[in-house]
Design an enzyme around this catalytic site. Structure first.
Site, PDB file in Angstrom:
ATOM      1  N   ASP A 121      17.972  38.076 -46.169  1.00 42.17           N
ATOM      2  CA  ASP A 121      18.073  38.463 -44.760  1.00 42.17           C
ATOM      3  C   ASP A 121      19.134  37.622 -44.041  1.00 42.17           C
ATOM      4  OD1 ASP A 121      15.879  40.123 -45.356  1.00 42.17           O
ATOM      5  OD2 ASP A 121      14.509  38.459 -44.959  1.00 42.17           O
TER       6      ASP A 121
HETATM    7  P1  ATP Z   1      15.168  38.008 -50.604  1.00 43.63           P
HETATM    8  O1  ATP Z   1      14.282  37.281 -51.545  1.00 43.63           O
HETATM    9  O2  ATP Z   1      15.313  37.312 -49.283  1.00 43.63           O
HETATM   10  O3  ATP Z   1      14.864  39.481 -50.484  1.00 43.63           O
HETATM   11  P2  ATP Z   1      17.488  39.018 -51.916  1.00 43.63           P
HETATM   12  O4  ATP Z   1      16.939  39.378 -53.249  1.00 43.63           O
HETATM   13  O5  ATP Z   1      17.697  40.128 -50.948  1.00 43.63           O
HETATM   14  O6  ATP Z   1      16.617  37.886 -51.255  1.00 43.63           O
HETATM   15  P3  ATP Z   1      19.354  37.156 -53.092  1.00 43.63           P
HETATM   16  O7  ATP Z   1      20.438  37.752 -53.882  1.00 43.63           O
HETATM   17  O8  ATP Z   1      18.233  36.496 -53.781  1.00 43.63           O
HETATM   18  O9  ATP Z   1      18.872  38.290 -52.072  1.00 43.63           O
HETATM   19  O10 ATP Z   1      19.959  36.089 -52.087  1.00 43.63           O
HETATM   20  C1  ATP Z   1      20.875  36.462 -51.071  1.00 43.63           C
HETATM   21  C2  ATP Z   1      22.026  35.511 -51.036  1.00 43.63           C
HETATM   22  O11 ATP Z   1      21.560  34.184 -50.775  1.00 43.63           O
HETATM   23  C3  ATP Z   1      22.815  35.436 -52.323  1.00 43.63           C
HETATM   24  O12 ATP Z   1      23.783  36.463 -52.384  1.00 43.63           O
HETATM   25  C4  ATP Z   1      23.420  34.037 -52.209  1.00 43.63           C
HETATM   26  O13 ATP Z   1      24.512  34.054 -51.337  1.00 43.63           O
HETATM   27  C5  ATP Z   1      22.302  33.241 -51.537  1.00 43.63           C
HETATM   28  N1  ATP Z   1      21.404  32.597 -52.508  1.00 43.63           N
HETATM   29  C6  ATP Z   1      20.196  33.027 -52.928  1.00 43.63           C
HETATM   30  N2  ATP Z   1      19.660  32.185 -53.829  1.00 43.63           N
HETATM   31  C7  ATP Z   1      20.552  31.180 -53.991  1.00 43.63           C
HETATM   32  C8  ATP Z   1      20.584  29.971 -54.786  1.00 43.63           C
HETATM   33  N3  ATP Z   1      19.590  29.630 -55.605  1.00 43.63           N
HETATM   34  N4  ATP Z   1      21.680  29.190 -54.698  1.00 43.63           N
HETATM   35  C9  ATP Z   1      22.702  29.504 -53.880  1.00 43.63           C
HETATM   36  N5  ATP Z   1      22.724  30.607 -53.110  1.00 43.63           N
HETATM   37  C10 ATP Z   1      21.667  31.441 -53.144  1.00 43.63           C
END
Ligand code: ATP
Ligand code: MG
Length: 317
Positions: A258
């Site tokens: 988000d």
């Molecule tokens: P959510 O669990 O909030 O639904 P999501 O699955 O939509 O998350 P993710 O891809 O997990 O999205 O995370 C979104 C962004 O956050 C990634 O594209 C990255 O930029 C950052 N991010 C997430 N986890 C990490 C991490 N462990 N280290 C660095 N950056 C991260």
């Protein structure tokens, strides 16, 4: 500057303290933390200096006021958050499994969050909005789907734009009206922000490039795929831009998607090139995971810029 609006659930999150802890037995909990994907999104956008408002509903209780005060303090427009006497604010209890997955006990639909509607204040907020963001998690009942539809139609009628983070679990797809609602939202979407496998929910293809092509052919301008620690990839008609994530200690992943989406959309609305919007968004996503609690890692623009000045990039997607 363009004004961003989102509609949906406000929650508090209460989490198990220990990894692997079960809710089938008593145990230590920590919280309440302000939460709800739409609230996280709007709070992050506001912290980056983007005019941003939320259409939502809370109970007249401490959990509701905790959320409203956080959003207010961070500069969000809270005029369309309705406080309902006699209803309780939504909650999410979460435990983290040893494999890193999360297990939730929700009270959303039956909480004040289920009472969301387009009232006078929401109409006034939408009358000044340039962009509407839709969260898949928020489309949990016909009533909230109707709120999203009005938001989309109102903003589009003003010449505005729409972004969409599907953010859905497969179990949700059987909710009444959800599939139709998702296809309607997608038909109005300018910026699509799936994470990993969510890209394939709407595509026939099984490889990334072809699935993205299908999305762009539907009239979507930009597809941004979030890839956790690996960062993100942006596609539009002119091509592909990959941007690496930043190396941080992941304490709590909830909310990263988000925060990422809020930052990307804010900088997209400012007319920034994908490289710049992705870099800020990856910075916000990285900072989001460094703190326990979905909104505790939300950073101001100055704080993100300071982080980016020295941050180390990880493996690109
Ligand atoms: P959510 O669990 O909030 O639904 P999501 O699955 O939509 O998350 P993710 O891809 O997990 O999205 O995370 C979104 C962004 O956050 C990634 O594209 C990255 O930029 C950052 N991010 C997430 N986890 C990490 C991490 N462990 N280290 C660095 N950056 C991260
Ligand atoms: Mg997500």
């Amino acid at each position: 500057m363009k004004k961003l609006v989102c509609a949906g659930e406000i929650l508090v999150e209460i989490m198990a303290e220990r990894i692997g802890q079960s809710f089938l037995a008593p145990g230590p909990l920590i919280g309440p933390f302000p939460s709800g994907a739409p609230a996280i999104f709007i709070d992050q956008a506001a912290r980056l200096g983007q005019p941003a408002g939320l259409i939502a509903a809370v109970g007249d209780d401490d959990f509701g006021h905790l959320n409203i005060e956080r959003l207010r303090a961070d500069g969000a427009d809270i005029s369309a958050i309705k406080v309902h006497r006699g209803a309780a604010t939504g909650t999410a209890f979460v435990t983290y499994e040893t494999d890193g997955s999360r297990h939730f006990v929700y009270n959303i639909k039956q909480s004040a969050a289920g009472l969301i509607e387009i009232g006078v204040e929401a109409r006034a907020l939408l009358a000044g909005a340039d962009h509407f963001h839709v969260m898949g998690t928020s489309l949990f009942s016909p009533e909230v789907i109707e709120v999203a539809r009005i938001g989309i139609e109102t903003v589009k009628a003003r010449g505005g734009t729409v972004s969409f983070d599907p953010n859905i679990r497969k179990e949700m797809l059987d909710l009444p009206g959800l599939r139709d609602a998702l296809h309607f939202v997608l038909s109005k979407t300018d910026v699509f922000l799936p994470s990993g496998p969510e890209l394939f929910i709407f595509a026939g293809a099984t490889d990334e490039e072809s699935a993205v092509r299908e999305m762009l052919d539907r009239g979507i301008s930009a597809v941004v795929i979030k890839k956790g620690a690996q960062g993100a990839v942006h596609y539009d008609k002119t091509g592909r831009t990959a941007s690496p994530g930043f190396v941080v200690d992941e304490i709590d992943p909830t909310g990263a998607g988000d925060c990422f989406a809020a930052a990307f959309v804010s900088f997209w609305l400012r007319g920034e090139v994908p490289e710049k919007a992705l870099r800020i968004a990856n910075g916000c996503g990285a900072l989001a995971v460094t703190r326990k609690g979905p909104m505790e890692g939300i950073a101001s623009l100055a704080a993100v810029e300071a982080f980016l000045a020295t941050a180390r990039t990880g493996t690109p997607a």
